[in-house]
Design an enzyme around this catalytic site. Structure first.
Site, PDB file in Angstrom:
ATOM      1  N   GLU A 238       0.845  -1.185  -0.067  1.00 51.09           N
ATOM      2  CA  GLU A 238       0.024  -0.027   0.081  1.00 51.09           C
ATOM      3  C   GLU A 238       1.017   1.374   0.165  1.00 51.09           C
ATOM      4  O   GLU A 238       1.926   1.349   0.632  1.00 51.09           O
ATOM      5  CB  GLU A 238      -0.967  -0.050   1.293  1.00 51.09           C
ATOM      6  CG  GLU A 238      -1.854  -1.245   1.217  1.00 51.09           C
ATOM      7  CD  GLU A 238      -2.925  -1.319   0.190  1.00 51.09           C
ATOM      8  OE1 GLU A 238      -3.083  -0.156  -0.508  1.00 51.09           O
ATOM      9  OE2 GLU A 238      -3.474  -2.239  -0.228  1.00 51.09           O
ATOM     10  N   CYS A 239       0.216   2.312  -0.631  1.00 53.55           N
ATOM     11  CA  CYS A 239       0.991   3.644  -0.593  1.00 53.55           C
ATOM     12  C   CYS A 239       0.508   4.590   0.427  1.00 53.55           C
ATOM     13  O   CYS A 239       1.023   5.730   0.706  1.00 53.55           O
ATOM     14  CB  CYS A 239       0.813   4.189  -2.077  1.00 53.55           C
ATOM     15  SG  CYS A 239      -0.941   4.868  -2.336  1.00 53.55           S
TER      16      CYS A 239
END
Length: 244
Positions: A238-239
């Site tokens: 995930e960013c």
């Protein structure tokens, strides 16, 4: 399922909030993606927004939601490091779907960030997380606040990664309702929707990319790799935009 009041739900103790969301999610799981969007527009509070990274399958959710809410603000957090093909894809979809595109960026330019911090994406997990905070999380928080968002649509799918495998259709994230209409779709359903509606995958799909983000943290898929390993050097999936 009656109309939800965001302030009232946010004010509930966590256990009661979770129970209320679980009840409605039990019903949303049985609806189609189109029905979930319709339900949200009728029962969740506006302002409505839709976020998109303009990645591999982006056209699906953009088309699905804007068919029912054509003028919905579409939030893009632009890092300045996207692939040229991504910027071209953004222009193409914006014109084709007549998107109300709203672009938000970090308060410091990419060059200024590199001068100040170096190449954060080369500095391990801690550097990647700082990079994401500066270029994705803060701009998204600012977008939600600027647009007065109360309901946020996004195109995440459980099949994409282990970190998304248990996500519900409806949650509260960053103080707003977050609805994921295609959360339970598989790759076949994505392909069928794109084909049915004359839509395209991201241009890099045909070059072997399963997931597309920034140029410096995205790799082509190779035999033996999972989709998660094509992003952030396999260090994380995930960013930060879709982490609670």
């Amino acid at each position: 399922m009656s109309q939800f009041n965001l302030n009232e739900l946010n004010a509930l103790p966590k256990a009661e909030q979770a129970a209320a969301l679980a009840l409605v999610n039990g019903q949303l799981e049985h609806l189609t993606a189109q029905e979930r969007v319709s339900w949200a527009l009728e029962n969740l509070p506006g302002e409505f927004v839709l976020s998109s990274s303009f990645g591999i399958q982006a056209a699906v959710c953009l088309h699905l939601v804007t068919r029912q809410q054509p003028d919905i603000p579409v939030i893009l957090t632009d890092t300045g490091y996207l692939f040229p093909e991504t910027y071209q894809f953004i222009d193409s979809l914006t014109e084709k779907l007549q998107l109300n595109l709203q672009v938000f960026r970090a308060q410091q330019s990419p060059a200024w960030q590199e001068a100040r911090y170096g190449k954060l994406w080369e500095q391990g997990v801690e550097g990647i997380e700082r990079y994401n905070d500066l270029n994705k999380v803060e701009p998204m928080n600012r977008a939600l606040e600027t647009l007065g968002a109360q309901t946020w649509f996004a195109g995440l799918r459980r099949e994409q990664s282990g970190s998304r495998a248990k996500l519900p259709v409806l949650a509260i994230a960053r103080g707003v309702f977050k609805l994921l209409p295609i959360i339970d779709w598989d790759n076949r359903q994505v392909y069928q929707y794109l084909t049915q509606h004359g839509l395209s995958y991201h241009p890099l799909w045909e070059q072997g990319y399963l997931s597309v983000g920034d140029t410096h943290t995205t790799r082509k898929w190779e035999p033996g790799m999972s989709e998660e390993e094509t992003r952030f050097f396999g260090l994380k999936r995930e960013c930060g935009l879709h982490e609670s």
